[in-house]
Design a protein around this motif. Structure first.
Motif, PDB file in Angstrom:
ATOM      1  N   UNK A   1      68.993  27.537  19.039  1.00  0.00           N
ATOM      2  CA  UNK A   1      70.244  27.244  19.757  1.00  0.00           C
ATOM      3  C   UNK A   1      69.972  26.371  20.977  1.00  0.00           C
ATOM      4  N   UNK A   2      68.894  26.669  21.690  1.00  0.00           N
ATOM      5  CA  UNK A   2      68.584  25.910  22.898  1.00  0.00           C
ATOM      6  C   UNK A   2      68.303  24.445  22.567  1.00  0.00           C
ATOM      7  N   UNK A   3      67.429  24.199  21.599  1.00  0.00           N
ATOM      8  CA  UNK A   3      67.066  22.829  21.263  1.00  0.00           C
ATOM      9  C   UNK A   3      68.247  22.061  20.669  1.00  0.00           C
ATOM     10  N   UNK A   4      69.038  22.722  19.837  1.00  0.00           N
ATOM     11  CA  UNK A   4      70.180  22.038  19.236  1.00  0.00           C
ATOM     12  C   UNK A   4      71.219  21.672  20.303  1.00  0.00           C
ATOM     13  N   UNK A   5      71.532  22.611  21.170  1.00  0.00           N
ATOM     14  CA  UNK A   5      72.512  22.336  22.225  1.00  0.00           C
ATOM     15  C   UNK A   5      72.013  21.262  23.183  1.00  0.00           C
ATOM     16  N   UNK A   6      70.721  21.295  23.471  1.00  0.00           N
ATOM     17  CA  UNK A   6      70.129  20.291  24.352  1.00  0.00           C
ATOM     18  C   UNK A   6      70.254  18.895  23.738  1.00  0.00           C
ATOM     19  N   UNK A   7      69.911  18.780  22.465  1.00  0.00           N
ATOM     20  CA  UNK A   7      69.996  17.485  21.784  1.00  0.00           C
ATOM     21  C   UNK A   7      71.435  17.002  21.690  1.00  0.00           C
ATOM     22  N   UNK A   8      72.319  17.898  21.304  1.00  0.00           N
ATOM     23  CA  UNK A   8      73.731  17.536  21.145  1.00  0.00           C
ATOM     24  C   UNK A   8      74.329  17.056  22.469  1.00  0.00           C
ATOM     25  N   UNK A   9      74.051  17.786  23.538  1.00  0.00           N
ATOM     26  CA  UNK A   9      74.574  17.413  24.856  1.00  0.00           C
ATOM     27  C   UNK A   9      74.030  16.067  25.316  1.00  0.00           C
ATOM     28  N   UNK A  10      72.716  15.857  25.103  1.00  0.00           N
ATOM     29  CA  UNK A  10      72.093  14.594  25.511  1.00  0.00           C
ATOM     30  C   UNK A  10      72.667  13.421  24.725  1.00  0.00           C
ATOM     31  N   UNK A  11      72.871  13.607  23.423  1.00  0.00           N
ATOM     32  CA  UNK A  11      73.448  12.545  22.595  1.00  0.00           C
ATOM     33  C   UNK A  11      74.868  12.210  23.049  1.00  0.00           C
ATOM     34  N   UNK A  12      75.657  13.236  23.332  1.00  0.00           N
ATOM     35  CA  UNK A  12      77.039  13.017  23.776  1.00  0.00           C
ATOM     36  C   UNK A  12      77.081  12.277  25.110  1.00  0.00           C
ATOM     37  N   UNK A  13      76.184  12.658  26.023  1.00  0.00           N
ATOM     38  CA  UNK A  13      76.144  11.991  27.332  1.00  0.00           C
ATOM     39  C   UNK A  13      75.767  10.520  27.200  1.00  0.00           C
ATOM     40  N   UNK A  14      74.848  10.231  26.279  1.00  0.00           N
ATOM     41  CA  UNK A  14      74.433   8.842  26.106  1.00  0.00           C
ATOM     42  C   UNK A  14      75.555   7.991  25.512  1.00  0.00           C
TER      43      UNK A  14
END
Length: 526
Positions: free
Chosen positions: A253-266
């Motif tokens: 959950x941590x890695x998926x949420x981290x990746x998803x959030x970073x992609x959305x911000x970019x």
């Protein structure tokens, strides 16, 4: 009442585990006489030892276990080990056979696990675990992300993290003994976080940040992890039913949420960074990673494929995850053992320092091109990787029946194990194998031609060689160059010699830890 319920639950779990183990032993007994019946060379481990309890209970390292077998069967090109994992396991001993398996006859042995291995967790669908055509397709698409051009692209981020490392070591450079692991581990973490996820966790200044606390859980050893691994290997279908994953749900959950959030911000900010995530984003949007003519020769092409891969956020997370796993503690291990070796070899350390200063003077700074010329430093790293390889062994699975030179056959789905640790310390291939001699490598950290393939395998070999090896070596090289330039490294008497890996550690951490002493070198010292 609560105590009774808890006790009952524990008994049920214990009974379930015991049942698994009993059934596993029964299943392995059926395979125990496999090699004997076929008249093939094998090592009789004894039916009661088909499960190595010392390894399972973290009392013995896996490399010591296989090394003890290796030394008993020297002279054979291969031996069978009955009963392990319920399927035939071939322990490969001959370098020429290893070369054929990894390179010449790779088409028979391209997978690390059976092609029907069940993926339970989204993070398990990564390049390391994938098999067959899916692996070929993904490998071809990811290959352009690790060319020298892309490494040069990321170099400034590496260099910035290394400067912080030097600041951290300045605080330790009093000539007193200190444990090196935490400092180097935080350095490796910051580089991977920056170059993979585009983040700046500043672990070297704040090692208890959330990102690092979550990530270090992956490397935390436990009997539960060992038992889970055995169950997944013996009973893949049951693991699917019971949802037994190799990665805990909170880490997923941590890695998926981290990746998803970073992609959305970019996407929102239209930020472009020189990192692995940006290249994966390009792969998702365009279906390929761009590269120029100077990089073309470095781009691998494992073969054309009609296999379709959907680069979802989950799939991208899996690739970031394995890049993180492969590049975090493994590179830190290379750095700290190189420093340990230099602390015990003053002349080697002096030679490295002379090389660093001489080449830096010509370039004016330690940059990417400057590091490429530091061939003696690379030989030091290569010798360190020989003595302390990132993985103790390689695993391959036979995808179709394969005929050996002696007329015997490796059947489909058989497991092959290549004992890297033992081969690297075999006196038939390396004189005084337990001693540190970087001179056994020629310029650029390569073995002399006469030794060939099959005897030096820190990153594997053949089409499935570690795709990120250049990144790992660059990360370690810049750290070692700057450390040797700034500090005199001294041996610590607190180390328990000879160094032996702690069986309670999944990484190559020695019993008692790894200690060093350092002193700052005055800038005016030539």
């Amino acid at each position: 009442m609560f105590s009774l319920i808890t006790t009952s639950w524990l008994y049920d779990v214990l009974l379930l585990i015991i049942s698994f183990l009993i059934y596993g032993i029964y299943k392995m007994k059926k395979k125990y006489d496999y090699f004997k019946e076929k008249g093939m060379p094998y090592h009789d481990i004894g039916i009661l030892n088909v499960i190595n309890w010392k390894v399972l209970l973290l009392k013995e390292t896996i490399e010591d276990y296989f090394d003890s077998i290796y030394k008993k069967v020297i002279g054979h090109k291969y031996v069978g080990i009955p009963g392990i994992m319920g399927k035939p396991v071939f322990l490969l001993l001959d370098p020429k056979l290893i070369e054929k398996i990894l390179i010449k006859d790779f088409s028979y042995f391209h997978d690390r696990a059976p092609s029907d291995t069940i993926v339970i967790n989204i993070l398990e669908a990564n390049l390391f675990n994938l098999s067959g055509q899916k692996w070929r397709t993904l490998r071809a698409k990811l290959s352009p992300t690790f060319t020298s051009g892309k490494l040069k692209w990321m170099f400034n981020q590496m260099s910035s993290c290394t400067d912080v490392l030097i600041e951290s070591l300045n605080e330790k450079a009093s000539g007193e003994d200190f444990l090196i692991r935490e400092i180097i581990s935080c350095y490796g973490f910051d580089i991977i976080a920056s170059c993979a996820f585009g983040l700046d966790p500043q672990s070297q200044k704040n090692p208890n940040n959330e990102f690092r606390l979550q990530a270090t859980k992956i490397f935390k050893p436990s009997i539960k992890v060992m038992i889970t691994g055995v169950i997944r290997a013996l009973f893949p279908k049951l693991s699917k039913i019971l949802n037994i994953s190799s990665v805990d749900s909170d880490i997923t959950d941590f890695f998926f949420n981290l990746t998803k959030t970073t992609l959305e911000n970019r996407k929102k900010s239209r930020t472009v960074r020189n990192d692995f995530l940006q290249l994966l984003l390009q792969l998702k949007e365009k279906g390929f990673v761009e590269y120029d003519a100077t990089e073309a020769l470095e781009v691998e092409n494992p073969g054309s494929s009609s296999e379709k891969l959907e680069f979802t956020d989950e799939f991208l997370t899996a690739q970031l995850f394995i890049f993180f796993i492969a590049g975090f503690e493994t590179v830190a291990t290379l750095i700290k053992y190189s420093l340990y070796a230099l602390s015990k070899n003053d002349q080697v350390q002096s030679n490295v320092r002379d090389e660093v200063k001489r080449i830096k003077q010509r370039y004016g700074e330690i940059n990417y091109d400057c590091l490429k010329e530091m061939t003696y430093l690379e030989s030091v790293m290569s010798e360190t990787l020989r003595l302390y390889p990132p993985a103790a062994f390689l695993i391959r699975v036979c995808s179709k029946n394969y005929k050996l030179e002696d007329g015997n056959q490796i059947e489909k789905d058989s497991t092959l194990l290549i004992p890297i640790y033992s081969i690297h310390r075999d006196s038939r291939y390396f004189t005084t194998p337990n001693e540190f001699h970087p001179e056994r490598f020629d310029d650029g950290g390569q073995l002399s031609i006469r030794q060939g393939h099959g005897v030096y395998l820190p990153f594997g070999d053949g089409p499935r060689v570690c795709i990120a090896r250049r990144f790992a070596l660059l990360e370690a090289k810049i750290a070692l160059a700057k450390i040797v330039e700034n500090f005199q490294i001294h041996e610590s008497l607190k180390n328990i010699e000879p160094l032996k890996r702690d069986p309670k550690s999944f990484i190559f951490e020695p019993i008692g830890g790894l200690w060093l002493k350092m002193k700052k070198i005055s800038p005016d010292v030539n």
